[in-house]
Enzyme design. Structure first.
Site, short mmCIF file in Angstrom:
data_model
loop_
_atom_site.label_atom_id
_atom_site.label_comp_id
_atom_site.label_asym_id
_atom_site.label_seq_id
_atom_site.Cartn_x
_atom_site.Cartn_y
_atom_site.Cartn_z
N GLU A 43 -51.16 16.55 -53.75
CA GLU A 43 -51.25 15.86 -52.45
C GLU A 43 -52.53 16.31 -51.76
OE1 GLU A 43 -47.89 16.45 -49.74
OE2 GLU A 43 -49.27 16.24 -48.04
N ARG A 47 -57.15 15.32 -43.78
CA ARG A 47 -57.50 16.13 -42.61
C ARG A 47 -58.95 16.53 -42.59
NH1 ARG A 47 -52.72 20.55 -43.24
NH2 ARG A 47 -51.18 18.96 -43.75
N LYS A 131 -39.54 14.09 -47.25
CA LYS A 131 -40.19 15.39 -47.10
C LYS A 131 -39.50 16.11 -45.94
CE LYS A 131 -44.63 17.26 -45.47
NZ LYS A 131 -46.08 17.28 -45.73
C1 3PG Z 1 -48.47 20.44 -45.20
O1 3PG Z 1 -49.63 20.29 -44.94
O2 3PG Z 1 -47.73 19.56 -45.62
C2 3PG Z 1 -47.95 21.78 -44.96
O3 3PG Z 1 -48.48 22.23 -43.76
C3 3PG Z 1 -48.31 22.77 -46.03
O4 3PG Z 1 -47.72 23.92 -45.59
P1 3PG Z 1 -48.11 25.35 -46.14
O5 3PG Z 1 -49.59 25.52 -45.90
O6 3PG Z 1 -47.27 26.29 -45.31
O7 3PG Z 1 -47.77 25.38 -47.60
#
Ligand code: 3PG
Length: 209
Positions: A43, A47, A131
């Protein structure tokens, strides 16, 4: 096929790396490193300015990887991601505009929820694979266990706060299909282009379940 069946056919590895790519030039090497370790479903979060080009490059150059787009917050985000070659879309939450537009998307969509009410609303629209975000911060494993009896037909990909220490406990839950997380591609290892180190992290994550 239902939304859940479409997604479950794609999200087969136990861990989906959540990648926020700063430099487009890192994208293909990072995707190759993760795929070599067995994490073939990625994924890319929308951003950074590099994100859409990263999706294009991975889709074109890493046939072993299935690349999706995360941080879908508007229909326009989704259209740009699909045009770039995203094979699936992930959102941190839902909006009326997204729900309306999602009916026209040609790729599977994993919408984000943090409450039972949101999960019920999405199930009403035919989304039975969701999710759970942000998972740790929203009750984590205890919440998923509590949801299992009443939300008996809904399955989840928890994301947010998941790491090497707690991922296996999430994956042991019957209502968890896979988990998402950034821990398999730490920013410092990406900055150092430590691709073999990232492959080792992926190898460990790929056999968590
Ligand atoms: C996301 O972007 O979906 C989550 O913020 C990823 O979370 P993590 O950095 O805590 O794994």
């Amino acid at each position: 096929m239902t939304q859940a069946q479409d997604l479950e056919a794609i999200l087969t590895p136990p861990v989906v790396p959540v990648l926020t790519i700063a430099e487009t030039t890192d994208a293909v090497a990072l995707a190759r490193a993760l795929a070599e370790g067995g994490l073939t479903v990625l994924e890319i979060t929308l951003r950074t300015t590099a994100a859409l080009q990263a999706i294009r490059d991975i889709a074109a150059a890493v046939p072993d990887a299935v690349v999706g787009a995360g941080t879908i917050r508007t229909p326009e985000d989704a259209e740009a991601a699909i045009a770039a070659g995203a094979h699936f879309l992930v959102s941190p939450g839902i909006t009326p505009r997204i729900m309306e537009a999602a009916q026209r998307w040609r790729v599977p969509f994993l919408p984000g929820v943090a409450t039972a009410s949101e999960a019920m609303a999405l199930a009403d629209f035919g989304y039975a694979f969701l999710k759970f975000f942000p998972a740790e911060q929203s009750g984590g494993i205890a919440a998923l266990k509590a949801w299992a009896p009443p939300l008996y037909d809904i399955r989840f990909c928890p994301t947010g706060g998941i790491n090497a220490a707690n991922a296996a406990d999430y994956l042991a839950l019957p209502n968890v299909v896979c988990v998402g997380g950034s821990w398999v591609a730490p920013a410092n290892m990406v900055a150092e282009k430590d691709w073999s180190g990232i492959t080792k992290l992926a190898e460990t994550a790929a056999v968590l379940r």
